[in-house]
Design a protein around this motif. Sequence first.
Motif, mmCIF file in Angstrom:
data_model
loop_
_atom_site.group_PDB
_atom_site.id
_atom_site.type_symbol
_atom_site.label_atom_id
_atom_site.label_comp_id
_atom_site.label_asym_id
_atom_site.label_seq_id
_atom_site.Cartn_x
_atom_site.Cartn_y
_atom_site.Cartn_z
ATOM 1 N N PHE A 131 64.030 -0.607 -6.960
ATOM 2 C CA PHE A 131 63.601 0.009 -8.219
ATOM 3 C C PHE A 131 62.624 -0.940 -8.894
ATOM 4 O O PHE A 131 62.893 -2.133 -9.031
ATOM 5 C CB PHE A 131 64.780 0.295 -9.150
ATOM 6 C CG PHE A 131 64.399 1.121 -10.346
ATOM 7 C CD1 PHE A 131 64.243 2.492 -10.226
ATOM 8 C CD2 PHE A 131 64.169 0.530 -11.572
ATOM 9 C CE1 PHE A 131 63.873 3.262 -11.326
ATOM 10 C CE2 PHE A 131 63.804 1.286 -12.673
ATOM 11 C CZ PHE A 131 63.647 2.669 -12.547
ATOM 12 N N GLU A 149 69.378 -1.846 -16.144
ATOM 13 C CA GLU A 149 69.328 -0.483 -15.595
ATOM 14 C C GLU A 149 68.649 -0.472 -14.229
ATOM 15 O O GLU A 149 68.969 0.367 -13.377
ATOM 16 C CB GLU A 149 68.558 0.440 -16.533
ATOM 17 C CG GLU A 149 69.264 0.756 -17.837
ATOM 18 C CD GLU A 149 68.392 1.613 -18.738
ATOM 19 O OE1 GLU A 149 68.587 2.836 -18.736
ATOM 20 O OE2 GLU A 149 67.515 1.045 -19.434
ATOM 21 N N SER A 151 71.188 -0.797 -11.439
ATOM 22 C CA SER A 151 71.910 0.451 -11.176
ATOM 23 C C SER A 151 71.048 1.451 -10.424
ATOM 24 O O SER A 151 71.517 2.135 -9.500
ATOM 25 C CB SER A 151 72.390 1.062 -12.497
ATOM 26 O OG SER A 151 73.316 0.220 -13.143
ATOM 27 N N GLU A 152 69.772 1.549 -10.813
ATOM 28 C CA GLU A 152 68.870 2.478 -10.133
ATOM 29 C C GLU A 152 68.620 2.058 -8.687
ATOM 30 O O GLU A 152 68.564 2.901 -7.783
ATOM 31 C CB GLU A 152 67.539 2.555 -10.894
ATOM 32 C CG GLU A 152 67.622 3.214 -12.257
ATOM 33 C CD GLU A 152 67.646 4.739 -12.167
ATOM 34 O OE1 GLU A 152 67.624 5.292 -11.044
ATOM 35 O OE2 GLU A 152 67.678 5.393 -13.231
ATOM 36 N N SER A 163 69.577 4.191 -5.389
ATOM 37 C CA SER A 163 68.533 4.587 -4.433
ATOM 38 C C SER A 163 68.926 4.310 -2.986
ATOM 39 O O SER A 163 68.372 4.901 -2.058
ATOM 40 C CB SER A 163 67.212 3.876 -4.753
ATOM 41 O OG SER A 163 67.271 2.503 -4.425
ATOM 42 N N ASN A 215 60.813 0.744 -15.846
ATOM 43 C CA ASN A 215 61.917 0.354 -16.727
ATOM 44 C C ASN A 215 61.401 0.189 -18.152
ATOM 45 O O ASN A 215 60.469 -0.588 -18.411
ATOM 46 C CB ASN A 215 62.529 -0.953 -16.216
ATOM 47 C CG ASN A 215 63.647 -1.471 -17.105
ATOM 48 O OD1 ASN A 215 63.409 -2.234 -18.032
ATOM 49 N ND2 ASN A 215 64.873 -1.056 -16.832
ATOM 50 N N HIS A 249 65.324 7.838 -11.772
ATOM 51 C CA HIS A 249 64.050 7.476 -12.370
ATOM 52 C C HIS A 249 63.050 6.872 -11.397
ATOM 53 O O HIS A 249 61.936 6.510 -11.785
ATOM 54 C CB HIS A 249 64.279 6.502 -13.536
ATOM 55 C CG HIS A 249 65.085 7.076 -14.637
ATOM 56 N ND1 HIS A 249 66.453 6.923 -14.747
ATOM 57 C CD2 HIS A 249 64.722 7.849 -15.706
ATOM 58 C CE1 HIS A 249 66.883 7.559 -15.811
ATOM 59 N NE2 HIS A 249 65.869 8.130 -16.417
ATOM 60 N N ALA A 250 63.435 6.771 -10.134
ATOM 61 C CA ALA A 250 62.538 6.162 -9.155
ATOM 62 C C ALA A 250 61.486 7.160 -8.685
ATOM 63 O O ALA A 250 61.756 8.351 -8.608
ATOM 64 C CB ALA A 250 63.329 5.663 -7.957
ATOM 65 N N ALA A 287 68.874 7.798 -6.884
ATOM 66 C CA ALA A 287 68.165 7.242 -8.040
ATOM 67 C C ALA A 287 67.466 8.383 -8.795
ATOM 68 O O ALA A 287 66.877 9.273 -8.184
ATOM 69 C CB ALA A 287 67.160 6.213 -7.589
#
Length: 460
Positions: free
Chosen positions: A373, A444, A447-448, A452, A378, A459-460, A457
């Motif tokens: 990520f 964050e 976590s992403e 993934s 971010n 927001h990726a 994921a």
Amino acid sequence: METIAVIGGGPAGYVAAITAAQQGKEVILMDQTALGGTCLNKGCMPTKTLLETAEVLEKIQHAEEFGVSISSAEAVINWDKVQQRKNSIKNQLVSGIQYLMKKNQVTVIHGKARFVTANTLRVDENSGSERFIDFDSCIIAAGSEPAELPFAPFDGEWVFHSGQAMELKAIPQTLLIVGGGVIGCEFASIYSRFGTKVTMIEMADQLLPGEDRDIAAVLEDRLRRDGVEVHTSASLKMLEAHTKTAIYEADGQRIEMKPDKVMVSVGRIPRVTGLGLDDIGIVTEKGGIQVNEYMRTNLPHIFAAGDVTGGILLAHVAFHEGTVAALNACGTRKQVNYKAVPRCIYTSPEIASVGLTQRQAQEQYGDVKTGEFSFGANGKALILNEPFGKVKVVIDPEYNEVLGISIVGPRATELIGQGTLMLHGELTVDALEDFIAAHPTLSEAISEAIASTIGQAVHA
């Protein structure tokens, strides 16, 4: 009351002394120099102080991007004040360790210790006197020292090591750094932002040879953008102090330069000479004192901890080893734990990792899974104006256990604590699926990256 002697007052030594004293033992600690060892006096703490100054300078130089206009003259480094601040912080921390020695009733002797017998030390005190210390157990924590090039020993003026690099009388205009490991990269990050034209040469085919290749590549790209000339797969051929000439080979060419200063950072070696180890039969291996998982040497009542063992040369590892050595010297049976050791590099951007790199994991587990990520996605990284770098997670293909986490980007050395806990607890991805990270935070990104690895994921 049993007496425990501790040779060395660095991270392993002073922690061992305090731990043994807390177990009710009489403790005598011997060190030739100020308490705190290389880390506090010539390594970790002074280096990070200079790095923080570089960070402040960089923030000021980019203040307009935050909407802050600075109308006065250009920001400049006051080297004398930088040195004063560095020394003030160092002295405060040394005083803190001195206080802890008194609080825990540890006797401190400033001098050089050498074994006379397996139960007696001779100490040549800095004051010129001599005394003999009889002990029941001993913990050797003598530390390490910078490795020299055989054809170019340190002179402290033109050719110097990392400890001397923080005591320069002025910021050099040009600097050649031999070695692209952790220390070399940190000083390249410091002096390039101070305005020095830095050239780095590294024998391996990447900077930070022990780290993930694409993580190291992010740092190399940033160093180049900061004006550092980086040469990997390069070798130093000559350093001539009289003419201040350096010759190295890179990209098939033989290059000659005349740098103002040369910093050699090609590793550190355990400080074992002069201790009388051979006289009492202490076994060494690959230059360091050989110990088992209890930090015990081949003599059951003598232990060793920290850099002197030639293991993982990190202060936080030395803290742990010193604690383990002291507890075992006091009769406990405790093993060292190297399962989750964080590796931190305080460059700009910072790099931190724990566990296996992708290549190491593939060698052990075969076709591993990875997840990434970018800090460019971010929100907190954007707010900090540091939207570069990424988090990379490696998991095993069968149980989805987290095998390694590597971070390059803002506050990486703080964020790695989460990864260290994950590896220490042998956590799996499914155990972390419902973990809630605060928003907006840099964490964050961890976590992403974990999500993934299993294609979840958002927001990726």
